[in-house]
Design a protein around this motif. Sequence first.
Motif, PDB file in Angstrom:
ATOM      1  N   ALA A  46       0.803  -1.222   0.000  1.00 54.80           N
ATOM      2  CA  ALA A  46       0.000   0.000   0.000  1.00 54.80           C
ATOM      3  C   ALA A  46       0.839   1.276   0.000  1.00 54.80           C
ATOM      4  CB  ALA A  46      -0.929  -0.001   1.206  1.00 54.80           C
ATOM      5  N   GLU A  58       1.675   8.199   7.090  1.00 54.12           N
ATOM      6  CA  GLU A  58       1.101   6.855   7.001  1.00 54.12           C
ATOM      7  C   GLU A  58       0.890   6.209   8.368  1.00 54.12           C
ATOM      8  OE1 GLU A  58       3.491   7.942   5.026  1.00 54.12           O
ATOM      9  OE2 GLU A  58       2.621   7.781   3.036  1.00 54.12           O
ATOM     10  N   PRO A  79       0.630   0.418  11.409  1.00 52.82           N
ATOM     11  CA  PRO A  79      -0.822   0.224  11.518  1.00 52.82           C
ATOM     12  C   PRO A  79      -1.243  -1.132  10.949  1.00 52.82           C
ATOM     13  CG  PRO A  79      -0.337   2.424  10.733  1.00 52.82           C
ATOM     14  CD  PRO A  79       0.962   1.669  10.718  1.00 52.82           C
ATOM     15  N   ILE A  80      -2.212  -1.750  11.593  1.00 55.47           N
ATOM     16  CA  ILE A  80      -2.678  -3.082  11.198  1.00 55.47           C
ATOM     17  C   ILE A  80      -3.170  -3.103   9.755  1.00 55.47           C
ATOM     18  CG2 ILE A  80      -4.471  -4.810  11.660  1.00 55.47           C
ATOM     19  CD1 ILE A  80      -4.064  -4.292  14.607  1.00 55.47           C
ATOM     20  N   LYS A  81      -3.691  -1.984   9.258  1.00 56.99           N
ATOM     21  CA  LYS A  81      -4.222  -1.966   7.889  1.00 56.99           C
ATOM     22  C   LYS A  81      -3.150  -2.320   6.854  1.00 56.99           C
ATOM     23  CE  LYS A  81      -3.524   2.979   7.099  1.00 56.99           C
ATOM     24  NZ  LYS A  81      -4.179   4.258   6.852  1.00 56.99           N
ATOM     25  N   TYR A  82      -1.877  -2.117   7.165  1.00 52.84           N
ATOM     26  CA  TYR A  82      -0.803  -2.442   6.223  1.00 52.84           C
ATOM     27  C   TYR A  82      -0.400  -3.911   6.260  1.00 52.84           C
ATOM     28  CZ  TYR A  82      -0.237   2.572   5.639  1.00 52.84           C
ATOM     29  OH  TYR A  82      -0.454   3.897   5.368  1.00 52.84           O
ATOM     30  N   GLU A  84      -2.349  -6.477   5.769  1.00 51.66           N
ATOM     31  CA  GLU A  84      -3.172  -7.233   4.822  1.00 51.66           C
ATOM     32  C   GLU A  84      -3.724  -8.519   5.436  1.00 51.66           C
ATOM     33  OE1 GLU A  84      -1.100  -7.804   1.124  1.00 51.66           O
ATOM     34  OE2 GLU A  84      -0.488  -5.720   1.029  1.00 51.66           O
ATOM     35  N   GLU A  87     -10.158 -10.783   6.488  1.00 51.61           N
ATOM     36  CA  GLU A  87     -11.279 -10.553   7.411  1.00 51.61           C
ATOM     37  C   GLU A  87     -11.608 -11.807   8.210  1.00 51.61           C
ATOM     38  OE1 GLU A  87     -13.093  -7.817   8.152  1.00 51.61           O
ATOM     39  OE2 GLU A  87     -11.735  -6.614   6.942  1.00 51.61           O
ATOM     40  N   ASN A  91      -7.305 -13.825  14.128  1.00 54.26           N
ATOM     41  CA  ASN A  91      -6.669 -12.804  14.967  1.00 54.26           C
ATOM     42  C   ASN A  91      -5.207 -13.084  15.294  1.00 54.26           C
ATOM     43  OD1 ASN A  91      -9.010 -11.283  15.045  1.00 54.26           O
ATOM     44  ND2 ASN A  91      -9.760 -12.327  16.869  1.00 54.26           N
TER      45      ASN A  91
END
Length: 101
Positions: A46, A58, A79-82, A84, A87, A91
């Motif tokens: 990303a 970022e 950040p966790i969003k990076y 990937e 869903e 965990n």
Amino acid sequence: MSKVANMVARKFYKQPDTNYVEPTVVAVNKVIDENSKTIVATGIKALDSDTLSVYNTEGIKAIAHLDVNKFYNYELAIPIKYLELAESSNNSFSYQLKVNG
């Protein structure tokens, strides 16, 4: 030892500086702070670049310092969003950290 050998030894083999004072941890950390301006994070799709400013937007943060025992400590926050993560993940995840030095 001959006079020539003594002359050569004095010219090329300097005596250690007896006035040398080891820098304090605070001084070393100040130098680290002044010279650490980038974070290299490879493999994050990303991001446009692998090299980021420490002042990036970022949300990736990094800091390096010596502690009071002169151990090198490096902290990195991504950040966790990076990461990937799917869903449907349970965990848990694994990661690989590579330190060049």
